[in-house]
Design a protein around this motif. Structure first.
Motif, PDB file in Angstrom:
ATOM      1  N   ASP A   1      17.324  23.696   4.069  1.00  0.00           N
ATOM      2  CA  ASP A   1      18.105  22.943   3.082  1.00  0.00           C
ATOM      3  C   ASP A   1      17.507  23.061   1.684  1.00  0.00           C
ATOM      4  O   ASP A   1      18.220  23.310   0.712  1.00  0.00           O
ATOM      5  CB  ASP A   1      18.195  21.470   3.496  1.00  0.00           C
ATOM      6  CG  ASP A   1      19.030  21.273   4.755  1.00  0.00           C
ATOM      7  OD1 ASP A   1      19.842  22.174   5.065  1.00  0.00           O
ATOM      8  OD2 ASP A   1      18.858  20.244   5.431  1.00  0.00           O
ATOM      9  N   GLU A   2      16.190  22.886   1.581  1.00  0.00           N
ATOM     10  CA  GLU A   2      15.529  22.898   0.277  1.00  0.00           C
ATOM     11  C   GLU A   2      14.767  24.187   0.002  1.00  0.00           C
ATOM     12  O   GLU A   2      14.345  24.435  -1.134  1.00  0.00           O
ATOM     13  CB  GLU A   2      14.554  21.713   0.175  1.00  0.00           C
ATOM     14  CG  GLU A   2      15.196  20.349   0.389  1.00  0.00           C
ATOM     15  CD  GLU A   2      16.241  20.061  -0.674  1.00  0.00           C
ATOM     16  OE1 GLU A   2      16.064  20.532  -1.815  1.00  0.00           O
ATOM     17  OE2 GLU A   2      17.231  19.376  -0.349  1.00  0.00           O
ATOM     18  N   GLY A   3      14.579  25.026   1.033  1.00  0.00           N
ATOM     19  CA  GLY A   3      13.694  26.161   0.917  1.00  0.00           C
ATOM     20  C   GLY A   3      13.994  27.141  -0.197  1.00  0.00           C
ATOM     21  O   GLY A   3      13.124  27.416  -1.046  1.00  0.00           O
ATOM     22  N   PRO A   4      15.189  27.719  -0.270  1.00  0.00           N
ATOM     23  CA  PRO A   4      15.444  28.736  -1.292  1.00  0.00           C
ATOM     24  C   PRO A   4      15.209  28.243  -2.715  1.00  0.00           C
ATOM     25  O   PRO A   4      14.585  28.936  -3.526  1.00  0.00           O
ATOM     26  CB  PRO A   4      16.915  29.096  -1.053  1.00  0.00           C
ATOM     27  CG  PRO A   4      17.116  28.835   0.411  1.00  0.00           C
ATOM     28  CD  PRO A   4      16.298  27.606   0.693  1.00  0.00           C
ATOM     29  N   ARG A   5      15.673  27.029  -3.013  1.00  0.00           N
ATOM     30  CA  ARG A   5      15.476  26.532  -4.378  1.00  0.00           C
ATOM     31  C   ARG A   5      14.005  26.256  -4.655  1.00  0.00           C
ATOM     32  O   ARG A   5      13.503  26.552  -5.744  1.00  0.00           O
ATOM     33  CB  ARG A   5      16.305  25.255  -4.588  1.00  0.00           C
ATOM     34  CG  ARG A   5      16.327  24.773  -6.036  1.00  0.00           C
ATOM     35  CD  ARG A   5      17.440  23.771  -6.258  1.00  0.00           C
ATOM     36  NE  ARG A   5      18.744  24.319  -5.957  1.00  0.00           N
ATOM     37  CZ  ARG A   5      19.420  25.119  -6.784  1.00  0.00           C
ATOM     38  NH1 ARG A   5      18.898  25.445  -7.957  1.00  0.00           N
ATOM     39  NH2 ARG A   5      20.605  25.563  -6.445  1.00  0.00           N
ATOM     40  N   ALA A   6      13.287  25.718  -3.671  1.00  0.00           N
ATOM     41  CA  ALA A   6      11.852  25.467  -3.857  1.00  0.00           C
ATOM     42  C   ALA A   6      11.098  26.772  -4.098  1.00  0.00           C
ATOM     43  O   ALA A   6      10.211  26.843  -4.961  1.00  0.00           O
ATOM     44  CB  ALA A   6      11.286  24.734  -2.643  1.00  0.00           C
ATOM     45  N   VAL A   7      11.440  27.795  -3.344  1.00  0.00           N
ATOM     46  CA  VAL A   7      10.792  29.100  -3.538  1.00  0.00           C
ATOM     47  C   VAL A   7      11.100  29.643  -4.932  1.00  0.00           C
ATOM     48  O   VAL A   7      10.205  30.135  -5.630  1.00  0.00           O
ATOM     49  CB  VAL A   7      11.248  30.089  -2.449  1.00  0.00           C
ATOM     50  CG1 VAL A   7      10.774  31.502  -2.768  1.00  0.00           C
ATOM     51  CG2 VAL A   7      10.719  29.656  -1.085  1.00  0.00           C
ATOM     52  N   ALA A   8      12.358  29.553  -5.349  1.00  0.00           N
ATOM     53  CA  ALA A   8      12.741  30.050  -6.670  1.00  0.00           C
ATOM     54  C   ALA A   8      11.962  29.337  -7.771  1.00  0.00           C
ATOM     55  O   ALA A   8      11.512  29.967  -8.745  1.00  0.00           O
ATOM     56  CB  ALA A   8      14.246  29.893  -6.873  1.00  0.00           C
TER      57      ALA A   8
END
Length: 444
Positions: free
Chosen positions: A419-426
């Motif tokens: 849920d939060e992974g891609p944005r956190a990585v970005a």
């Protein structure tokens, strides 16, 4: 490195849906017209259908049937061999293999041991003179191929991989600083790496490599079919390959379309997947529609992605319904999608090493196991001329023969969940890049 004059290319790019033609800039991925999703494909302007057209050996002997403006020296290509003993063991009299990996006795020397080397050098040869940072998600093999090719030729890349992919990233020397690896620690999968890369490719100065949408990838992988036609003197009747996205099989089909003579049938494509995670198999055999991501909280379904032996085949978003994609090439070739399990794949890997004396990758084991099952079931005739793509092999042998250095990640990110992974990585990557920019500016 050699190259054509700036702005000159020996091919045009054509939309599979509307037929619009484009002069390629080395980065084009999609048609500009509004219509259904559709692949671009290459049209080689008056180059004919010969297979040996460039260098005397290796990948770039096919240069006039590749979308490149520059070639790189000493890049190996596929090795195509008759496999009588292996064929007898699985009930086939006319089995040939395209070996993509490291097998010095058979003159096979792909640097990172899989056919992903073929696509990496072709994509790099297609790029403009001053390329952006290519953003590439991978389960391991693609990242390894691009990391080493880009290191050898100083091309900036940002690679996004789940943590298990690092096992496949060992090289003869350290990577170039412009080759940056973002590692997703924890339970992240290949699909998570793809989701992160979608965001990272929107950063200024960055560009999505494009995966199956990149004509360089498909035509580079299609050199397996070019090499086979050269060795056989004709096209095979059946082409067998393990697939995640299906890009390699699509590339083989596109190459066969260029090569076939009047009245010659296209090779039947048999694409192979690894149960229990087989979205292309399910789409082709059951739904006829594009594979869909599971509901946001369907954790049990998502966890199936961790279960296959061949994790490089776990792509949740394969180009199934895209015009010119998997469904179209299966239909045109009269092909099918096969599926086999981990136990059968392990047995097939052991069989290949017993008979041929070289280790193969799990994906290649899936393809061999599925082919053997199809032969036993009568879905492949005993006298059929079959080309089996061994998409990777010789990794254990290479590790014994050569001193290899593990790749150092540029950034490791604890995976917080889908849920939060891609944005956190970005956000973490953006902060890291901002810090690097500030350090560079201060040093001037």
């Amino acid at each position: 490195m050699s190259g054509a004059r700036p702005g000159t290319r020996h091919y045009t790019v054509v939309c599979s849906s509307c037929g619009s033609r484009y002069e390629d800039d080395g980065l084009l991925l999609d048609c500009a017209r509004p219509h259904e999703p559709a692949f671009l494909r290459t049209d080689y302007n008056g180059t004919g259908t010969g297979t040996r057209t460039g260098e005397s050996a290796g990948l770039f002997r096919h240069a006039s049937l590749l979308p490149v403006t520059r070639t790189f020296p000493d890049v190996p290509g596929p090795v195509v061999l008759a496999a009588e003993r292996l064929g007898r063991r699985i009930g086939l009299d006319r089995l040939w293999i395209a070996f993509n990996g490291y097998w010095p006795e058979r003159e096979a020397h792909l640097p990172t041991c899989t056919f992903k080397d073929l696509e990496a050098y072709t994509v790099l040869g297609r790029l403009p003179a001053e390329p952006p940072v290519l953003v590439i998600p991978s389960a391991g093999n693609t990242a390894a191929a691009f990391a080493w090719a880009a290191t050898r030729h100083q091309v900036p890349c940002l690679l996004v991989v789940p943590a298990p992919a690092l096992e496949r990233m060992r090289f003869p020397a350290p990577l170039d600083p412009r080759v940056r690896i973002v590692v997703l620690d924890g339970t992240a999968t290949y699909s998570d790496a793809i989701a992160c890369a979608d965001l990272l490719s929107a950063f200024p100065g960055h560009h999505a490599e494009g995966g199956s949408r990149n004509v360089g990838r498909r035509d580079g992988l299609g050199t397996v079919m070019l090499a086979a036609a050269d060795a056989l003197g004709r096209l095979p009747e059946t082409y067998v390959q393990a697939v995640g996205s299906g890009t390699g099989a699509i590339g083989a089909h596109e190459a066969a379309r260029r090569l076939r003579t009047e009245g010659e049938a296209l090779p039947r494509l048999l694409m192979c997947q690894n149960a229990p995670f087989a979205p292309l198999y399910d789409a082709w055999r059951c739904t006829g529609a594009a594979p869909a991501d599971p509901a946001p909280h369907a954790d049990r379904d998502r966890d199936r992605e961790h279960e296959p032996l061949a994790r490089e085949l776990t792509n949740r978003r394969p180009p199934f319904t895209v015009r010119g994609g998997v469904r179209d090439v299966l239909t045109e070739s009269g092909g099918d999608v096969l599926c086999t399990d981990n136990v059968a794949a392990l047995d097939a890997m052991a069989l290949f090493e017993e008979v041929e004396g070289i280790d193969i990758e799990p994906g290649a084991g899936v393809a061999l196991a599925a082919l053997a099952e199809a032969a036993r079931a009568g879905r492949v005739r005993r006298d059929e001329l079959v080309l089996l793509n061994i998409t990777g092999g010789g990794r254990a042998r290479q590790a014994r023969d050569l001193p290899l250095i593990p790749a150092e990640p540029w950034l490791r990110v604890p995976w917080p969940g889908r849920d939060e992974g891609p944005r956190a990585v970005a956000e973490l990557v953006a902060r890291q890049l901002t810090g690097l920019a500030a350090v560079t500016e201060a040093a001037r």
